[in-house]
Design a protein around this motif. Structure first.
Motif, short mmCIF file in Angstrom:
data_model
loop_
_atom_site.label_atom_id
_atom_site.label_comp_id
_atom_site.label_asym_id
_atom_site.label_seq_id
_atom_site.Cartn_x
_atom_site.Cartn_y
_atom_site.Cartn_z
N TYR A 25 0.82 -1.21 0.00
CA TYR A 25 0.00 0.00 0.00
C TYR A 25 0.86 1.27 0.00
O TYR A 25 0.38 2.34 -0.36
CB TYR A 25 -0.96 0.03 1.20
CG TYR A 25 -1.93 1.19 1.15
CD1 TYR A 25 -3.02 1.17 0.28
CD2 TYR A 25 -1.75 2.32 1.93
CE1 TYR A 25 -3.90 2.24 0.21
CE2 TYR A 25 -2.63 3.39 1.87
CZ TYR A 25 -3.69 3.35 1.00
OH TYR A 25 -4.56 4.40 0.92
N LYS A 27 3.00 2.41 -1.98
CA LYS A 27 3.05 3.15 -3.25
C LYS A 27 1.71 3.77 -3.61
O LYS A 27 1.62 4.58 -4.52
CB LYS A 27 3.57 2.26 -4.37
CG LYS A 27 2.71 1.08 -4.74
CD LYS A 27 3.41 0.29 -5.84
CE LYS A 27 2.63 -0.93 -6.24
NZ LYS A 27 3.32 -1.65 -7.31
N CYS A 28 0.67 3.43 -2.88
CA CYS A 28 -0.67 3.99 -3.11
C CYS A 28 -0.86 5.33 -2.39
O CYS A 28 -1.72 6.12 -2.77
CB CYS A 28 -1.75 3.02 -2.61
SG CYS A 28 -1.61 1.33 -3.24
N CYS A 31 -1.14 9.05 -4.07
CA CYS A 31 -2.39 9.48 -4.72
C CYS A 31 -3.62 9.32 -3.83
O CYS A 31 -4.54 10.13 -3.91
CB CYS A 31 -2.61 8.69 -6.00
SG CYS A 31 -1.40 9.06 -7.29
N HIS A 32 -3.65 8.27 -3.01
CA HIS A 32 -4.86 7.96 -2.24
C HIS A 32 -4.77 8.37 -0.77
O HIS A 32 -5.79 8.36 -0.08
CB HIS A 32 -5.15 6.46 -2.33
CG HIS A 32 -5.51 6.02 -3.71
ND1 HIS A 32 -6.72 6.29 -4.29
CD2 HIS A 32 -4.81 5.32 -4.63
CE1 HIS A 32 -6.75 5.78 -5.52
NE2 HIS A 32 -5.60 5.20 -5.75
N GLY A 36 -6.55 6.45 2.72
CA GLY A 36 -7.42 6.18 1.57
C GLY A 36 -8.50 7.22 1.33
O GLY A 36 -9.38 7.02 0.50
N ALA A 40 -7.94 10.82 -5.53
CA ALA A 40 -6.82 10.59 -6.44
C ALA A 40 -7.00 11.40 -7.72
O ALA A 40 -8.12 11.72 -8.11
CB ALA A 40 -6.72 9.10 -6.77
N LEU A 61 -8.74 -4.00 -8.73
CA LEU A 61 -7.29 -4.19 -8.68
C LEU A 61 -6.84 -5.30 -9.63
O LEU A 61 -5.83 -5.15 -10.32
CB LEU A 61 -6.86 -4.49 -7.24
CG LEU A 61 -7.03 -3.34 -6.25
CD1 LEU A 61 -6.75 -3.81 -4.83
CD2 LEU A 61 -6.14 -2.16 -6.62
N MET A 78 -2.65 3.37 -12.90
CA MET A 78 -3.01 2.17 -12.14
C MET A 78 -2.54 0.90 -12.84
O MET A 78 -2.13 -0.05 -12.17
CB MET A 78 -4.52 2.13 -11.88
CG MET A 78 -4.99 3.15 -10.86
SD MET A 78 -4.22 2.96 -9.23
CE MET A 78 -4.74 1.31 -8.78
N GLN A 81 1.02 0.63 -11.88
CA GLN A 81 1.19 0.36 -10.45
C GLN A 81 0.87 -1.09 -10.10
O GLN A 81 1.51 -1.69 -9.24
CB GLN A 81 0.30 1.29 -9.60
CG GLN A 81 0.70 2.73 -9.63
CD GLN A 81 2.05 2.96 -8.97
OE1 GLN A 81 2.36 2.41 -7.94
NE2 GLN A 81 2.86 3.79 -9.61
N LEU A 93 -4.28 -5.85 -0.07
CA LEU A 93 -4.66 -4.47 -0.34
C LEU A 93 -6.17 -4.29 -0.23
O LEU A 93 -6.65 -3.35 0.42
CB LEU A 93 -4.20 -4.04 -1.74
CG LEU A 93 -2.74 -3.69 -1.91
CD1 LEU A 93 -2.40 -3.56 -3.39
CD2 LEU A 93 -2.41 -2.41 -1.18
#
Length: 104
Positions: A25, A27-28, A31-32, A36, A40, A61, A78, A81, A93
């Motif tokens: 997570y 690397k998420c 943006c998020h 969460g 984004a 995903l 995405m 990613q 995730l």
């Protein structure tokens, strides 16, 4: 005031223990957001990922990994990613994100 700070810290610590962030997570977050709840880039209608149903997250995903999910936004980002993310990491995730409190 001290009591309020202690309660707030306890609440944050409880959330962290209940929903331990998987390594994938990290690397998420750009943006998020860590929780969460950040909209984004390119997200339709200001939607955030926190608290989305696990089955929807899994489908999205896996679709990004396969290059087939087309729900607008920054799908090219995405795709890149998710390209090398394992199925086990996708499961982790989806589980983690689904347990995050939704933005109010």
């Amino acid at each position: 005031m001290k009591k309020l700070m202690i309660l707030a810290l306890f609440g944050v610590a409880s959330l962290a223990m209940a929903t331990e962030m998987p390594a994938s997570y990290k690397k998420c977050v750009a943006c998020h957001g860590a929780n969460g709840q950040k909209v984004a880039p390119g997200a339709k209608g200001g939607v955030t990922i926190a608290g989305l149903p696990k089955d929807k997250l899994l489908a999205d995903l896996k679709g990004y990994k396969a290059g087939t999910t087309d729900n607008g936004g920054a799908k090219a980002i995405m795709y890149g990613q998710m390209k090398n993310v394992s199925d086990a990491d996708i499961e982790a995730l989806a589980d983690f994100i689904s347990k995050l409190p939704a933005k109010k």
